[in-house]
Design a protein around this motif. Sequence first.
Motif, short mmCIF file in Angstrom:
data_model
loop_
_atom_site.label_atom_id
_atom_site.label_comp_id
_atom_site.label_asym_id
_atom_site.label_seq_id
_atom_site.Cartn_x
_atom_site.Cartn_y
_atom_site.Cartn_z
N LEU A 19 0.83 -1.20 0.00
CA LEU A 19 0.00 0.00 0.00
C LEU A 19 0.87 1.26 0.00
CD1 LEU A 19 -2.80 1.38 0.26
CD2 LEU A 19 -2.54 1.14 2.74
N LYS A 20 1.85 1.29 0.89
CA LYS A 20 2.74 2.45 0.98
C LYS A 20 3.51 2.68 -0.31
CE LYS A 20 5.35 2.94 4.50
NZ LYS A 20 6.24 2.73 5.66
N ALA A 21 3.85 1.61 -1.01
CA ALA A 21 4.60 1.72 -2.26
C ALA A 21 3.70 1.99 -3.46
CB ALA A 21 5.40 0.44 -2.49
N GLY A 22 2.38 1.98 -3.24
CA GLY A 22 1.44 2.24 -4.34
C GLY A 22 1.27 1.06 -5.27
N ARG A 23 1.56 -0.15 -4.76
CA ARG A 23 1.44 -1.36 -5.58
C ARG A 23 0.33 -2.26 -5.05
NH1 ARG A 23 7.34 -1.24 -4.86
NH2 ARG A 23 6.98 -2.71 -3.17
N ARG A 24 -0.24 -3.04 -5.94
CA ARG A 24 -1.23 -4.05 -5.55
C ARG A 24 -0.50 -5.28 -5.04
NH1 ARG A 24 -6.15 -2.92 -6.72
NH2 ARG A 24 -6.97 -5.01 -6.88
N ALA A 25 -1.15 -5.99 -4.16
CA ALA A 25 -0.58 -7.23 -3.63
C ALA A 25 -0.55 -8.29 -4.72
CB ALA A 25 -1.40 -7.72 -2.45
N GLU A 26 0.47 -9.12 -4.70
CA GLU A 26 0.57 -10.24 -5.62
C GLU A 26 0.10 -11.51 -4.90
OE1 GLU A 26 4.27 -10.61 -7.78
OE2 GLU A 26 4.72 -8.52 -7.33
N PRO A 27 -0.94 -12.17 -5.41
CA PRO A 27 -1.46 -13.36 -4.75
C PRO A 27 -0.40 -14.43 -4.46
CG PRO A 27 -2.98 -12.65 -6.43
CD PRO A 27 -1.74 -11.81 -6.58
N LYS A 28 0.59 -14.55 -5.34
CA LYS A 28 1.62 -15.58 -5.14
C LYS A 28 2.39 -15.37 -3.83
CE LYS A 28 5.49 -13.40 -7.42
NZ LYS A 28 6.76 -13.71 -8.01
#
Length: 109
Positions: A21-30
């Motif tokens: 979240l802080k990095a502005g990225r979505r989580a990767e399910p893997k």
Amino acid sequence: MAYDDMEVVMYKILRYLYDQLKAGRRAEPKMIRAEGDLFVINERYWKWILSEMKAHDWIRGITIVQNGKGDFYVDKLENIEITMDGAFFLKDDKYMKEVCEELTGIRRS
């Protein structure tokens, strides 16, 4: 504390989601699957942990689907996010602080 203790798995999931979240990225399910990059635990235990985290409003975006036979599965894992409650739990809960200290060797105040 064992690598597969509930608190350790929850900490790793929440820390990862918060960092994304802080990095502005979505989580990767893997990263957060039962046999993912952050940990390896059995599928039933993993589903139970995610279900509890969602019930406590520490995560959102996933759907817990009952199959009618007393079991359930996790859907929409690609949409998982930490909530504000999850971020506060990660920062303020005494068990989360203990896990952080054990995993990093750094004491948090």
